[in-house]
Every structure is written in C-alpha cells, then in structure tokens.
Design an enzyme around this catalytic site. Sequence first.
Site, PDB file in Angstrom:
ATOM      1  N   LYS A  38       0.847  -1.208   0.000  1.00 51.54           N
ATOM      2  CA  LYS A  38       0.000   0.000   0.000  1.00 51.54           C
ATOM      3  C   LYS A  38       0.876   1.250   0.000  1.00 51.54           C
ATOM      4  O   LYS A  38       2.087   1.166   0.272  1.00 51.54           O
ATOM      5  CB  LYS A  38      -0.907  -0.022   1.239  1.00 51.54           C
ATOM      6  CG  LYS A  38      -0.162   0.005   2.573  1.00 51.54           C
ATOM      7  CD  LYS A  38      -1.088  -0.320   3.737  1.00 51.54           C
ATOM      8  CE  LYS A  38      -0.310  -0.325   5.056  1.00 51.54           C
ATOM      9  NZ  LYS A  38      -1.146  -0.794   6.184  1.00 51.54           N
ATOM     10  N   TYR A 240      14.973  30.393   9.655  1.00 51.52           N
ATOM     11  CA  TYR A 240      13.711  30.968  10.145  1.00 51.52           C
ATOM     12  C   TYR A 240      13.669  30.987  11.668  1.00 51.52           C
ATOM     13  O   TYR A 240      14.047  29.998  12.318  1.00 51.52           O
ATOM     14  CB  TYR A 240      12.530  30.124   9.673  1.00 51.52           C
ATOM     15  CG  TYR A 240      12.148  30.308   8.226  1.00 51.52           C
ATOM     16  CD1 TYR A 240      11.703  31.545   7.760  1.00 51.52           C
ATOM     17  CD2 TYR A 240      12.195  29.240   7.347  1.00 51.52           C
ATOM     18  CE1 TYR A 240      11.327  31.699   6.430  1.00 51.52           C
ATOM     19  CE2 TYR A 240      11.821  29.384   6.021  1.00 51.52           C
ATOM     20  CZ  TYR A 240      11.390  30.613   5.566  1.00 51.52           C
ATOM     21  OH  TYR A 240      11.017  30.757   4.261  1.00 51.52           O
TER      22      TYR A 240
HETATM   23  C1  LIG Z   1      -0.384  -1.751   6.881  1.00 47.37           C
HETATM   24  C2  LIG Z   1      -0.938  -3.057   7.257  1.00 47.37           C
HETATM   25  C3  LIG Z   1      -0.112  -4.178   7.366  1.00 47.37           C
HETATM   26  C4  LIG Z   1       1.397  -4.103   7.298  1.00 47.37           C
HETATM   27  O1  LIG Z   1       1.895  -3.641   8.542  1.00 47.37           O
HETATM   28  P1  LIG Z   1       3.460  -3.477   8.815  1.00 47.37           P
HETATM   29  O2  LIG Z   1       3.533  -3.085  10.229  1.00 47.37           O
HETATM   30  O3  LIG Z   1       3.931  -2.411   7.891  1.00 47.37           O
HETATM   31  O4  LIG Z   1       4.096  -4.776   8.532  1.00 47.37           O
HETATM   32  C5  LIG Z   1      -0.712  -5.422   7.572  1.00 47.37           C
HETATM   33  N1  LIG Z   1      -2.060  -5.518   7.708  1.00 47.37           N
HETATM   34  C6  LIG Z   1      -2.873  -4.447   7.648  1.00 47.37           C
HETATM   35  C7  LIG Z   1      -4.332  -4.634   7.822  1.00 47.37           C
HETATM   36  C8  LIG Z   1      -2.341  -3.182   7.442  1.00 47.37           C
HETATM   37  O5  LIG Z   1      -3.155  -2.121   7.396  1.00 47.37           O
END
Ligand SMILES: *Cc1c(COP(=O)(O)O)cnc(C)c1O
Length: 344
Positions: A38, A240
Amino acid sequence: MAFEGSTARLTVFLDRILANYGRLALRVAPAVCAAVVKADAYGLGIGQVAPVLARAGCQRFYVACVGEGVALRAILPEQEIIVINGFHENIQSIYNENRLIPVLNDLQSCKDWKHPACVQVETGMHRSGLAETEWIAARGLLRQPLLRVISHLACADDPQHPLNRQQLAAMHRAMDAFGVPGSLAASHGTLFGTDFHLDEVRPGAALYGATAHPDSQPVIHLSARVLEVRTVPAGATVGYGATFAAPSPRRIATVGIGYADGYPRALGNRGVMLWEGHRLPVVGRVSMDLVTLDVTAAPDVQPGMWVDVYNDLYTVNDAAQDAGTIGYEILTRLGKRVERIYKV
Ligand SMILES: *Cc1c(COP(=O)(O)O)cnc(C)c1O
C-alpha cells in the site's frame, strides 16, 4: 533516469527488499508470506517493488484502496491482490474487471459481494472489521466460500502486551466461526513465534527497512546536494526564527532538501546528515526546500557535493527516533521532487 537539476536523490536497493522478503518468508514457513505494498510500496514505488517481490515468489499482495489495486493489477497479471479497506457496491465492477479481492469489513458488504473474499474480524484494535457478535450472521450472508479471515495486532511492537494473546485467542474463535484459515501478523507479529503466524503473515515495513526487525536491512540511501557554504561569525543566527545562534565562527552548508521532500521539519536543530564519516548536525529550522548544516568539522565539504540524509549508518528509523515519529512515516512522506534511482 538522472535529472541534472535535482538536489535530492533516493537510491532504492531492490536486491535488499528481495533479501528482506526471503528472510521473512523463511522465518514463517510453512505459513505464507504475503507482502503489503500500500501507499506506493511505502513510498518506494510499487511499479519497481512489486515485480521484484513477485519474482521472489510472493503470490499475495495487499493494498489499502481500490485505486492501488487497479494500478497493481496492471503490473502483476497473475498474483492475488487484496484490498484492505473493503469494497463498495457502486464500484463492484472495478473489482471484477481487475480481479481484486476485497476485505469485507461490514455485514452489508458480506451481503452484496458475490465472489471470493477475505473478511476482517475485530479482535481488539477497534478500528476495522466485524465485531464478534456479527460473525455468525456474516457467515450466513456470504454467497461464496471465504479465502480467510484477517485481523491486525494493535500492540505488535510490544511483545509483552497482553492484548497480543487476547487478539490471537479471538482470531481462533473467528477461524472456528467461519471455518477458514486466518492471517493476523504484520511485520512485528512475525517475531511472536509460530502460534501467531497462522496461515499467512502480512509484513510491510520490514520489507522496506522502515522498522527495527532482525530480518530487515535498510533498503534506501537518500542524499542531498550542497548548494552553498558560508562562514558565519560567532553570534550569527541561522534560518527561520533565528533558532540557532553560532557559539563560535561556524561553516554552514545549505543543502537542497526540505520538508516538501518529506524531510521532517521536526529534525530542525535535532537531526544529522553524514559525509565521509562525519556527522553533520542540522542547525536552525528545516525550510520547505532547504536544510542548513554545521560543517565546521568537515572543511572539505563544498558546494556541488552530496551529503547522506539517510544511509546504513543513520537509517530512516534513526531519523524517525530523532524526529519523534516512525520509519513508516518518513518513507511514505518522501516527496515527488526526489529523484529516484533503482538498483537491482
Ligand atoms: C499496513 C498493514 C499491514 C502491514 O503492517 P506493517 O507493520 O507495515 O508490517 C498489515 N495488515 C494491515 C491490515 C495493514 O493495514
């Protein structure tokens, strides 16, 4: 594809992603090791990353939303693609045309969807999925056999947390209620032993070096170009808000990366960059496009040179610690302006 003008350059070592996947898969075998890709493979580029994982033998890919699933289908014609955030009836045809598998998160979806799916069950995080009181009803509504039930650990970074075992127990009740295998562990859950591996694990961050995990090596180097170097007198302020005042004459380098590139603004007066073994402190605030470094200890640093923002010695996880965040956030926020180079 090098762009002459870019001042921030990300190198992604695809071979290391492959190696991370290989170690995770070995650790959890005979459980299946899926891959979470993702958010553009955690900011690293799904178009480059997903084919490498597929070549490593990964057969199941999780994305968050349907748009990511459509993009991934164009890259991977064969593999199973699962959309975590569920499905909506008005875009059912997109799922079918792209052979995407939704994770059903509510009873209405269980009723509407007529093809193979996963069901997400609520086991203790109270974020997504069907409550235990809905499981029997859901099973009655489903028109097709389920592939598996999934759930997500709330406290996987804390092995001692009692919620982990409670969630595993709830997961077993869900597997019994639906009569299918289960998937619970993401990156950190893979370390909890075979009890937690069930039928499948779903790591993301550990594939990309975005969290501390024994199977996970860093997979990126980020460097930025020195645009200017100047010497400032004692008492001069930098940046800044004039938040840094030189305690003595200092050499200040201005480098071409900023928070618009995903460099955390929280690293102002806290972070470091590296050059030839020198740790160069960030002085003053981080600007949108620029960061100022104290390079007094590295007199050879000159305009046109590149300094390391994140490398094997100062990783995204080290930077995350200094910035008060997690490596996941640092990777997924890397900006569009950053030039990307892929090494196989
Ligand atoms: C993002 C996600 C993962 C992966 O998690 P990591 O900690 O990056 O390994 C697995 N399952 C679900 C439902 C997620 O949303």
